[in-house]
Motif scaffolding. Sequence first.
Motif, short mmCIF file in Angstrom:
data_model
loop_
_atom_site.label_atom_id
_atom_site.label_comp_id
_atom_site.label_asym_id
_atom_site.label_seq_id
_atom_site.Cartn_x
_atom_site.Cartn_y
_atom_site.Cartn_z
N MET A 131 0.87 -1.17 0.00
CA MET A 131 0.00 0.00 0.00
C MET A 131 0.91 1.23 0.00
O MET A 131 1.61 1.49 0.98
N ARG A 172 1.57 8.20 -2.21
CA ARG A 172 2.34 9.00 -3.17
C ARG A 172 2.50 10.45 -2.73
O ARG A 172 3.26 11.21 -3.33
N LEU A 218 -3.33 11.78 0.44
CA LEU A 218 -3.82 10.99 -0.69
C LEU A 218 -4.22 9.61 -0.18
O LEU A 218 -3.69 9.15 0.83
N PHE A 244 -4.39 5.49 -0.01
CA PHE A 244 -3.42 4.44 -0.29
C PHE A 244 -3.61 3.94 -1.72
O PHE A 244 -4.74 3.82 -2.20
N GLU A 245 -2.49 3.63 -2.38
CA GLU A 245 -2.56 3.06 -3.72
C GLU A 245 -2.02 1.63 -3.66
O GLU A 245 -0.87 1.42 -3.33
N PRO A 246 -2.88 0.63 -3.95
CA PRO A 246 -2.37 -0.74 -3.97
C PRO A 246 -1.45 -0.92 -5.17
O PRO A 246 -1.84 -0.60 -6.29
N VAL A 247 -0.23 -1.39 -4.94
CA VAL A 247 0.74 -1.52 -6.03
C VAL A 247 1.43 -2.88 -5.96
O VAL A 247 1.45 -3.53 -4.92
N LYS A 283 0.14 10.07 6.79
CA LYS A 283 -0.82 10.00 5.69
C LYS A 283 -1.56 11.32 5.52
O LYS A 283 -1.82 11.78 4.41
N PRO A 292 7.29 8.82 -2.74
CA PRO A 292 6.33 7.83 -2.23
C PRO A 292 6.89 7.06 -1.04
O PRO A 292 8.11 6.90 -0.92
N GLU A 304 -7.35 1.87 3.77
CA GLU A 304 -7.95 3.20 3.71
C GLU A 304 -9.10 3.34 4.73
O GLU A 304 -9.18 4.33 5.46
#
Length: 343
Positions: A4, A7, A11, A13-16, A45, A54, A323
Motif C-alpha cells: 500500500m 504517493r 492521498l 493508499f494506492e495498492p501496487v 498519511k 512515495p 484506507e
Amino acid sequence: MKAMLLRGPNLPFEPVDMPDPAPGPGEAVARVITCGSGLTIQHVKAGRRNVAFPRIIGHEITGEIVAVGAGVSHLRIGDGVTAYYYLNCGHCRWCLANLEPVCAHTGGNVGLECDGGYAEYIKLPAHIFIKLPEALDYKAHPAEIGVVTDALATPYKVLRRARIRPGETVAVIGAGGGVGIHQVMMAAWANARVIAVDVAPSKFEACRKAGADATVDPQRTDLVDALRELTGGEGVDVVVDYVCTAATLEAAVKALGRRGRLVVLGGAAQPFALPARDMLLNEYEVLGSRYVTRAEIVETFELVARREVWPLVTDVRPLAEAEAVHERVERGEVTGRAALRIA
Ligand SMILES: [Zn+2]
C-alpha cells in the motif's frame, strides 16, 4: 510484492505491485504478517508529518525473516521478529548506553525515512529487527504482538521514567487514545490509582476495563478541579500527557501534588508556561519521554508472555482495507489499536 503506497500527503493508499526487496550486506528481509495502524502513521498519511514520498508506512510489525544479507549472523530464516521503530546507529555513546531513542546519529524512523510494514515484505538494517521471544505465540496473536513495540512498550517506559510506585495516583490525559489506553493498563498493572482523562466519553468504558479507577471529561468539568477533588485536595502524583497542548500541560502542572511528576509525550507538543515558584516549593519534575529502549521492549514482551498485560487490538482487517481503517483512526473511532493483516 503487494504494498500500500502513499504517493503524497493527504492521498488515499494506492495498492501496487513492486519488486520483492533483496537484502544487501548487513540487512534482512521479513515477510510481514500484521502491522499496527496507529495515529503516529496516520499523521504521515494526513500530511501532518513531513516525509519523502512515495512511502510505505507502518512500523508495528510481526513478521518472519525470509532472507539475510552478508555479514548478518544474529538472524536466521524463519525467525519471528518485530521492528524497533527508530533507525538508531547502534554505535554512538547513547546507543552503547542502551538509550537508543536519543541516538546521536539516528536515521529517522521505520515507515517514515525508509519503507515500512504495509507490504508483504519489509527490508531493514538487520540490527533494527528484534527477535520475538520463544514464549510468545506470535502465530496465534500476530496483531497483538506487533503493536507491543510502540503501543504497550511506550507506556511501560513511562512507568520507569516517572518512577511510578504502587498506591500513587496517575492521571492519563488522552486516555482514550491508542497509546493512552495502554498507559491506563500499564499504570493499573503497576498498582497505581489511575484517572483517565479524555474528551471522548465513549472511550470511558474501555478505560475502566483497562483499569481506570475514575474518568474525567475536561469538556464537562474543570480538569484541575476534578483532579484535585479526586485526590482529596492533595493533587496527583503523576500526570502523563499524550495530548500536550499548552492547555492540557498547564492544567497538568496545576493538578500536581507535592513531588509531582509531569511526563510529556508527543501530541501537539506546544510550548507551555511553568510556574517556577510552585515547581520549587513542591519539587515538581517535568520529564520528556521519547519512545522506548530495546531493553524495555524485551521487558514488555516478557510481561505479555506472562499475560500480566495484553495489548488491546479491536479491529484487524486485510491490507486491502487500509484506507477504511485509517479513516477510523483519523476520526478517533478505534478503541485501542487497529491492525492490518498482510499474510
Ligand atoms: Zn546511536
